[in-house]
Design a protein around this motif. Structure first.
Motif, PDB file in Angstrom:
ATOM      1  N   ARG A   1       1.281 -35.812  -9.716  1.00 15.85           N
ATOM      2  CA  ARG A   1       2.330 -34.924 -10.240  1.00 15.85           C
ATOM      3  C   ARG A   1       2.925 -35.477 -11.525  1.00 15.85           C
TER       4      ARG A   1
ATOM      5  N   ASN B   1       1.084 -39.188  -0.109  1.00 14.00           N
ATOM      6  CA  ASN B   1       2.236 -38.741  -0.893  1.00 14.00           C
ATOM      7  C   ASN B   1       2.375 -39.543  -2.192  1.00 14.00           C
ATOM      8  N   GLN B   2       2.092 -40.856  -2.104  1.00 16.39           N
ATOM      9  CA  GLN B   2       2.166 -41.681  -3.312  1.00 16.39           C
ATOM     10  C   GLN B   2       1.137 -41.215  -4.357  1.00 16.39           C
TER      11      GLN B   2
ATOM     12  N   ASN C   1       3.067 -32.063  -1.359  1.00 21.26           N
ATOM     13  CA  ASN C   1       3.888 -33.164  -0.831  1.00 21.26           C
ATOM     14  C   ASN C   1       4.740 -32.694   0.344  1.00 21.26           C
TER      15      ASN C   1
ATOM     16  N   ASP D   1       2.312 -38.000  -5.759  1.00 15.81           N
ATOM     17  CA  ASP D   1       3.405 -38.230  -6.712  1.00 15.81           C
ATOM     18  C   ASP D   1       2.862 -38.711  -8.052  1.00 15.81           C
TER      19      ASP D   1
END
Length: 607
Positions: free
Chosen positions: A215, A208-209, A88, A212
């Protein structure tokens, strides 16, 4: 998917499997109960060592399992999550580097050197995104491939696929837009370049979404792995505690069984020893083992049997020899062999009127009378710790002294025994007619007791064929003479001067005369034992006082004063033998006065 639940029964079966060998071990060591004490102790030690080893091995296995889980959590789950987080960050760094590149080109005088530096930063950030995501996928695949640890492989596989998809879509969109952006910047098409940057920002935000979300899924797996580690750790602690407790219980029970097999015979042996110490030889010990204690118990039983046999011998000989002498000869046989000189108190007791009494009895009746008489008279001697040396016709010879009693006690104990014997006379006089089945004895019976104290020889006296442990010396002869002197003075108990000095005021004594018995040249005072200390009646006290006055006057040849005092004594106690004896002598002296220089002593010329 590797099931975490499936591993718990395996652990439980491991516990049961470890308990079964313990029970098998306990059964296999049962023969130790019949082995020697050394083998029993070694068996207990080996059993406890095996239990300790089993517990330690089980704890090590479970700890190693927890260690593997901790290693996976530390070196795979957490690093995978960190790689995704860094991916990220690298995406944002690449976006910043890209904008700086555009800014360098959009200047009026483009800074090519700064542009090249920003381009290098952009490419480095792009490479790091690839590296971080690749590392994350490697950790996830390593978790999936490791069969030693429980994990949700399906969820991890989905995370791996999502990472691959996100990276590939990002790569495809970013490459196209990046090439277009560079062309637009070179062509100075700034409005179009701004549009391309906006699309690049959208691609970045989408990536990034996705990262995320991945993650978040990965964080769930980290939490699940952490819970597994904590659960396994708690399980290891509980199982180790249970196994340790079971091992302790099994070891304690096993040790108790073996130790009871050792201590129970010891307690029985101790109880048997106390019985023997108390003089009871009729309770043999049960031999319940075959070890050294069992052999000791068997030897103890043989010893008790021998002691019982010896006790029967002692009881038998105790009828012929005083038990104190028997025990003394057993404890110190050198006394009998060597002989010793000791100060002792000797007693002779005789039955008065025995000759005339025995003439009218049958032999059987005479034996009954004498046995009863000796039984009654021996009791006070034994109860006052005296030693009966022998029976001589109707006489009893006894003595008191070391090593049977302390040196300061013989005279007093002999005097007390004499008083007790004299107190038995009235009852004896009543019992003898009933014993013979007649109304009255043909002749009255009474006692004559003589007591003397002095140095005597103690030891075994006799021939090689027969010996007797006895005492010999002047004190023995004097006691015998004093017993006979009672006939002269009409008394029961006469004692020598040394005996009276040893008694002191512990008994009530009366000086009778100064006398030289047959075999002695030097006269000595003789005394009568009247009663225990403080037990004199008023008449007896008056008798003693008047007799002392009369005796002093008699020795001073003041015969008139002596006669008056002796008559007063007879008024106090009519029939007093010593008073009448001295009055008879005074009457004799009136016709045949004593020689000048007379010492007041009387000398006997016959026994």
């Amino acid at each position: 998917m590797k099931s975490r639940i499936a591993r718990v029964p395996a652990a439980k079966s491991g516990i049961l499997g470890s308990i079964r060998p313990l029970s098998t071990l306990s059964q296999s060591l049962m023969p130790l109960f019949n082995q020697s004490i050394r083998r029993k102790i070694v068996g207990i030690a080996l059993g406890l060592i095996v239990l300790m080893l089993v517990t330690s091995i089980l704890s090590m296995v479970m700890s190693s399992q927890v260690g593997v889980l901790l290693d996976e959590l530390t070196n795979r789950y957490i690093p995978a999550y960190g790689d995704l987080a860094r991916a990220n960050i690298r995406s944002l760094e690449r976006s910043v580097a890209l904008r700086r590149m555009v800014m360098m080109k959009m200047q009026e005088a483009p800074d090519e050197e700064a542009y090249a530096a920003r381009l290098k930063e952009f490419e480095e950030a792009d490479r790091r995104i690839e590296q971080e995501t690749s590392d994350a996928r490697s950790h996830i695949n390593a978790i999936i491939d490791d069969t030693r640890t429980p994990s949700d492989n399906a969820a991890l596989a989905r995370i791996d696929a999502h990472i691959e998809t996100a990276v590939s879509e990002l790569r495809r969109g970013m490459n196209e837009e990046h090439a277009r952006l560079l062309k637009q910047i070179d062509a100075k098409q700034m409005p179009e370049a701004r549009g391309t940057l906006e699309r690049l920002d959208v691609l970045r935000d989408q990536f990034n979404q996705r990262i995320d979300g991945i993650r978040g899924d990965m964080l769930k797996q980290v939490f699940a792995s952490t819970s597994t580690v904590i659960g396994r750790q708690h399980q290891a602690i509980i199982i180790s505690g249970i196994v340790t407790l079971l091992a302790a219980i099994v070891g304690f029970v096993f040790a108790m069984l073996v130790s009871s097999g050792i201590t129970r015979p010891v307690r029985l042996l101790l109880a048997g020893t106390r019985e023997v110490e108390a003089g009871r030889f009729d309770k043999p010990i049960t031999v319940s083992t075959k070890d050294e204690i069992g052999e000791l118990a068997a030897a103890f039983n043989r010893m008790v049997e021998q002691l019982r046999h010896n006790e029967r011998i002692r009881e038998t000989f105790g009828r012929y020899i005083d038990p104190k002498v028997v025990q003394g000869l057993i404890d110190r046989p050198e006394v009998a062999i060597d002989g010793q000189r000791r100060v002792m108190t000797i007693m002779f007791c005789d039955m008065s009127g025995f000759t005339s009494m025995s003439e009218g009895m049958t032999p059987r009746g005479l034996v009954k009378v004498m046995n009863h008489y000796f039984t009654v008279m021996s009791g006070p001697i034994r109860s006052n710790r005296g030693v009966i040396d022998k029976y001589i016709g109707d006489a009893v010879m006894a003595y008191w002294g070391p090593p049977f009693i302390d040196e300061d006690e013989p005279a007093l104990l002999a005097g007390l025994a004499a008083i007790d014997m004299a107190e038995q006379v009235p009852a004896l006089q009543r019992q003898l007619p009933d014993l013979l089945g007649i109304r009255a004895m043909p002749a009255p019976c009474d006692l004559r007791i003589g007591i003397a104290t002095g140095e005597v020889l103690t030891g075994s006296i006799g021939s090689e064929l027969m010996m007797s442990f006895t005492v010999m010396g002047d004190a023995v002869n004097l006691a015998s003479r004093l017993e006979a002197v009672n006939k002269t003075y009409g008394t029961r108990i006469l004692i020598a001067q040394a005996t009276a000095e040893a008694i002191g005021t512990q008994l009530e004594l009366r000086e009778i005369d100064r006398l030289a018995v047959v075999g002695q040249t030097i006269p000595q005072p003789i005394f009568e034992v009247m009663a225990r200390s403080g037990a004199l009646t008023g008449a007896q006290a008056s008798l003693r006082a008047h007799y002392a006055e009369g005796l002093a006057a008699y020795r001073a040849c003041r015969f008139d004063e002596a006669r008056a005092a002796l008559n007063a004594a007879l008024e106090a106690v009519p029939g007093d033998g010593p008073s009448r004896t001295l009055l008879g002598r005074i009457a004799q002296f009136e016709t045949d006065p004593p020689d000048e220089g007379w010492d007041g002593a009387w000398r006997l010329e016959q026994k």
